[in-house]
Scaffold this active site. Structure first.
Site, PDB file in Angstrom:
ATOM      1  N   CYS A 187     -75.947   8.170 131.858  1.00 57.70           N
ATOM      2  CA  CYS A 187     -76.051   8.887 133.137  1.00 57.70           C
ATOM      3  C   CYS A 187     -74.866   9.837 133.358  1.00 57.70           C
ATOM      4  CB  CYS A 187     -76.202   7.891 134.283  1.00 57.70           C
ATOM      5  SG  CYS A 187     -76.846   8.636 135.807  1.00 57.70           S
ATOM      6  N   HIS A 206     -79.761   2.994 132.950  1.00 56.55           N
ATOM      7  CA  HIS A 206     -78.885   1.926 133.429  1.00 56.55           C
ATOM      8  C   HIS A 206     -79.591   0.592 133.176  1.00 56.55           C
ATOM      9  CE1 HIS A 206     -75.978   4.481 135.486  1.00 56.55           C
ATOM     10  NE2 HIS A 206     -76.959   5.137 136.072  1.00 56.55           N
TER      11      HIS A 206
END
Length: 245
Positions: free
Chosen positions: A94, A194
């Site tokens: 990310c 994630h």
């Protein structure tokens, strides 16, 4: 055999349990009798990238990325770029993924120039792309199904020479437009996943570890199989759940 792992900015870039990726890599190496050492490197600490085989960069919020820019410019960016070009193995999640690119432009026009290790850029949007998601990695990255969790407002676009890590099956991925997810350049594995990523995706984890081992030792490496019953159950549960949407 041994792998040396560098965890960059662990105290700042650690959303959604991203540290679990370090724990998983270390455990899967140890269970095979492969030594693993993990060093942490944060703001104000010198980085000698030549000492490491794997680099991990977790996710963070926009303001946390901005905090890191000065520290990266002070020396770490040069070390990271050199390590990427020397085909050291990276896993970036990310915000860490975005930081390896050229820049991040917020939805209101403010641009953060990043380190430019990868030819990609990110543009912020007002609406977030959030939820459990699933993608299949390309053949070059093992051709395996990956389940994870994404939460980002940035839309990432890949430039020349940077391939996607995979193709979306369910969810948004890089930008919600071209069905790509993540980036693969040399031995960089970058993704929005994630969750954390590796505990419930052991096949991908082993592919990344094998990539690092083969780069270091210059020969094909066969990793001994492990009992992945729990990991595969978690993976299949989420894959089945997403397949029914």
């Amino acid at each position: 055999m041994e792998l040396k792992i560098c965890h960059l900015y662990p105290d700042i870039l650690n959303l959604y349990g991203d540290r679990g990726n370090i724990i998983t890599m270390r455990r899967r190496l140890a269970d095979r009798g492969i030594a693993a050492t993990v060093d942490e490197c944060s703001i104000g600490e010198a980085l000698d990238a030549s000492q490491y085989d794997i680099f991990f960069i977790g996710g963070g919020q926009d303001f946390e990325q901005e905090i890191l820019l000065r520290d990266l410019a002070a020396g770490k960016a040069k070390e990271i770029i050199a390590a990427v070009e020397e085909e050291k193995t990276f896993l970036a999640i990310c915000g860490g993924y975005q930081m390896l690119g050229q820049y991040y432009k917020t939805w209101d026009g403010h641009q953060l120039d990043f380190i430019g290790a990868l030819d990609l850029h990110t543009v912020g949007a007002k609406e977030r792309m959030i939820g459990n998601y699933m993608f299949r990695t390309t053949d070059e990255s093992g051709g395996t199904m990956v389940v994870g969790f994404e939460n980002h407002s940035g839309k990432t676009y890949l430039g020349d020479g940077v391939a996607p890590l995979g193709q979306m099956i369910e969810g948004y991925g890089n930008n919600g437009e071209d069905q790509t997810e993540g980036a693969r350049y040399k031995n960089v594995f970058a993704t929005y996943s994630h969750g954390s990523l590796l505990p419930k995706n052991p096949v991908l984890c082993d592919f990344i570890l094998r990539t690092a081992l083969e780069r270091k030792y210059g020969a094909p490496i066969a990793l001994a199989p492990l009992d992945d019953t729990l990991e595969q159950n978690a993976h299949r549960y989420m894959e089945n759940r997403l397949s029914k949407k």
